[in-house]
Design a protein around this motif. Structure first.
Motif, mmCIF file in Angstrom:
data_model
loop_
_atom_site.group_PDB
_atom_site.id
_atom_site.type_symbol
_atom_site.label_atom_id
_atom_site.label_comp_id
_atom_site.label_asym_id
_atom_site.label_seq_id
_atom_site.Cartn_x
_atom_site.Cartn_y
_atom_site.Cartn_z
ATOM 1 N N CYS B 232 -36.828 18.193 60.239
ATOM 2 C CA CYS B 232 -35.742 18.636 59.574
ATOM 3 C C CYS B 232 -34.528 18.321 60.343
ATOM 4 N N ASN B 255 -30.539 15.542 55.369
ATOM 5 C CA ASN B 255 -29.670 15.214 56.404
ATOM 6 C C ASN B 255 -29.848 13.493 56.618
ATOM 7 N N LEU B 278 -31.573 21.476 49.869
ATOM 8 C CA LEU B 278 -32.121 22.999 50.157
ATOM 9 C C LEU B 278 -30.981 24.095 49.838
ATOM 10 N N THR B 279 -29.961 24.037 50.267
ATOM 11 C CA THR B 279 -28.759 24.977 50.398
ATOM 12 C C THR B 279 -27.797 24.652 49.182
ATOM 13 N N VAL B 280 -27.105 23.428 49.092
ATOM 14 C CA VAL B 280 -26.273 23.062 48.017
ATOM 15 C C VAL B 280 -26.882 23.056 46.802
ATOM 16 N N PHE B 284 -27.743 27.249 45.906
ATOM 17 C CA PHE B 284 -26.656 27.635 45.371
ATOM 18 C C PHE B 284 -26.244 26.997 44.095
ATOM 19 N N CYS B 312 -37.175 21.452 53.375
ATOM 20 C CA CYS B 312 -37.612 22.391 54.034
ATOM 21 C C CYS B 312 -38.228 23.311 53.241
ATOM 22 N N ASP B 313 -38.678 24.629 53.897
ATOM 23 C CA ASP B 313 -39.109 25.653 53.141
ATOM 24 C C ASP B 313 -37.995 26.388 52.435
ATOM 25 N N PHE B 316 -35.562 32.221 50.696
ATOM 26 C CA PHE B 316 -36.076 33.417 50.008
ATOM 27 C C PHE B 316 -35.439 33.393 48.783
ATOM 28 N N SER B 317 -34.109 33.540 48.640
ATOM 29 C CA SER B 317 -33.490 33.761 47.325
ATOM 30 C C SER B 317 -33.364 32.745 46.423
#
Lengths: 96, 452
Positions: B232, B255, B278-280, B284, B312-313, B316-317
């Motif tokens: 990662c 990345n 994962l995040t964007v 979200f 990656c993993d 949670f939400s």
């Protein structure tokens, strides 16, 4: 940058409230490093900001690269998504 | 073919007729069964229930039995801090607190949380192992060494490289033993997860990681199991070194450009996985964002040697609907998903009256021809084939990142992307036709309209 003895240096670490496992490790190591620096130098203030939502980063002054965890020293971004060298950080801090 | 076989074929760099989907459900499984991450990671029953739940609702081809890179460290004396919505984090490093490498012991079945983890792994493998590929995740030797030594390891690599190599040798033995325990529990694939290698240079990687990681992969292969190297962070410069360690597969996060990793790994005959943001996107984004991101990864990864998965993993939400959206794409059920998820409530799109329109209308349903290569080729093929027909033929691209385009797609009955529809009739799904075929079909449609 002008150096004045005893001036406070603020280290602001910004990360996500729910990062992935890899970032949890990185966050932990960076927090430890900042805590060591704080103990070593008397004039360091450490602030940890955990973002609920990624868009909240836009409210933080000085952020230019949105990769987490990121570190700002007195409002200037010095890292993004990487673990800085403690020696390098100390060099930068000593400039303030 | 069973879902598991898709993963194993792709892992071993074979061509598959459907790209396999392995959502890295770690602490997110806790949310699925309504417990905290802390309660999840400390209970075999919760881990089993969480993975089974993920299997039921996400229709995956593979799953990790656990995603926790602190299990080995805890069993060797690192103190952990457990959290409500995150994996645990390491708080103390034994080698920083006066212990020597010789004091450390390779953890076995009875140490730390291994009794819980291995019990869960056995139950999950016996329950789901015939259907899906199950991954046992081990902490990579460098990340484990960091857990044990703390950030001093970066100075020691310069000041005392012999000590770091000694520690890496020990961590390698831990990796081999942990992979043995997971293999005996029944996993199909062992993933060596070494995210902290993204913090070192290729030269340091070659000196301090490669010899040890290579030995771990040799050991896993000797036991007839698949092996993957997860990283990662921005590890682009280390991808070549990772390939040289000899894993069957490399899995990356957002990345690193997927195109670069596919190209590099293919030189070594190694398959690739990961890259969904994962995040964007997953945490979200919207279901449509997830469909688009996954489709983009699939178009780059292709049908040979690519496993669709997050970087990656999953946090949670992560919204369940986002993960389901990706599952629907993988299984060709996007329209059904979008209809059932009410994503398109209130969005209107009126199809033309194709029969009575003066022009032949070609609809091309894409992700976006500016970002998706197959979509780009399909639009280009239609453009070239339409030339010479003047204003008797018109074409338009429907990018499914726009909700109106999704409604158009549903009304046209399109389920796969990209697709060409001529005067309301689906003509080409996913495969780009040659220009002559397309011109023939346009002529046929014109003949119908104006008489041949």
């Amino acid at each position: 940058m002008t150096k004045s003895m005893g001036d406070k240096v603020t280290l602001k670490m910004v990360t996500l409230k729910e990062p992935c496992t890899a970032c949890v490790i990185l966050d932990g190591l960076l927090k430890e490093m900042l805590e060591k620096l704080r103990k070593e130098k008397g004039n360091i203030e450490v602030e940890i900001v955990e973002l609920e939502h990624i868009r909240d980063v836009y409210g933080i002054e000085g952020v230019e690269v949105e990769k987490f965890p990121l570190l700002l020293i007195n409002g200037e971004q010095v890292t993004a998504g990487t673990l800085p060298s403690q020696r390098r950080l100390m060099e930068i801090i000593n400039l303030y | 073919m069973k879902p598991k076989q898709y993963v194993m074929d792709a892992l071993y760099n074979k061509t598959v007729d459907r790209i396999p989907w392995v959502p890295f459900v770690g602490c997110h499984a806790a949310k699925l069964i309504d417990v905290t991450a802390s309660e999840y990671f400390k209970s075999s029953a919760n881990i089993v229930e969480g993975v089974k739940k993920a299997y039921e609702i996400y229709n995956p081809d593979g799953l990790p039995v656990l995603f926790d890179l602190q299990v080995e460290a805890e069993a060797m004396g690192c103190r952990l801090k457990y959290a409500e919505t995150n994996p645990p984090s390491v708080e103390t490093h034994p080698l920083e607190q006066g212990k020597d490498i010789e004091d450390l012991k390779i953890p076995g079945e009875a140490d730390g949380r291994f009794p819980i983890v291995l019990d869960a792994a056995r139950k999950i493998c016996s329950g789901l192992g015939n259907e899906i590929a199950l991954y046992g995740l081990i902490t990579g030797p460098f990340t484990l060494a960091l857990h044990l030594m703390g950030t001093d390891i970066f100075y020691e690599m310069i000041d005392n490289p012999g000590r770091v190599k000694k520690l890496m040798g020990f961590c390698k033995d831990v990796c081999i033993n942990t992979s043995r325990m997971y293999i005996e529990a029944g996993v199909d694939v062992v993933a060596l997860v070494d995210p902290m290698t993204s913090q070192i240079s290729p030269d340091n990687f070659a000196e301090f990681v490669s010899p040890y990681a290579s030995e771990v992969f040799d050991s896993i292969k000797s036991k007839d199991r698949g092996c993957s190297f997860f990283v990662c962070g921005n590890a682009k410069n280390n991808i070549e070194q990772m390939c040289k360690c000899g894993p069957d597969n490399i899995s990356i996060d957002e990345n690193i450009p997927l195109e670069y990793v596919v190209e590099t790994a293919s030189k070594y005959g190694i398959s690739v996985g990961g890259n969904i943001k994962l995040t964007v996107t997953m945490l979200f984004g919207t279901p449509m964002d997830n469909i688009n991101d996954a489709k983009n990864c699939m178009s780059i990864g292709g049908n040979k040697g690519y496993i669709l998965s997050p970087g990656c993993d999953m946090p949670f939400s992560t919204p369940v609907e986002n993960v389901k959206a990706i599952s629907s794409l993988v299984h060709g059920e996007v329209s059904e998903f979008l209809e059932s998820a009410n994503v398109l409530e209130g969005v209107e799109y009126d199809l033309p009256d194709y029969v009575n329109e003066k022009q032949v209308i070609i609809d091309i349903i894409t992700i976006d021809s500016e970002s998706c290569a197959p979509c780009q080729y399909m639009v280009k093929a239609v453009k070239i084939a339409s030339e010479g027909f003047g204003d008797k033929v018109t074409y338009r691209e429907h990018k499914i990142k726009d909700k109106e385009s999704v409604v158009a797609m549903l009304k046209l009955g399109v389920t796969n992307i990209p697709t060409i529809v001529i005067d309301g009739q689906i003509k080409h799904i996913s495969i780009i036709p040659d220009v002559e075929t397309l011109r023939g079909e346009i002529k046929e449609a014109l003949d119908k309209k104006y008489g041949g």
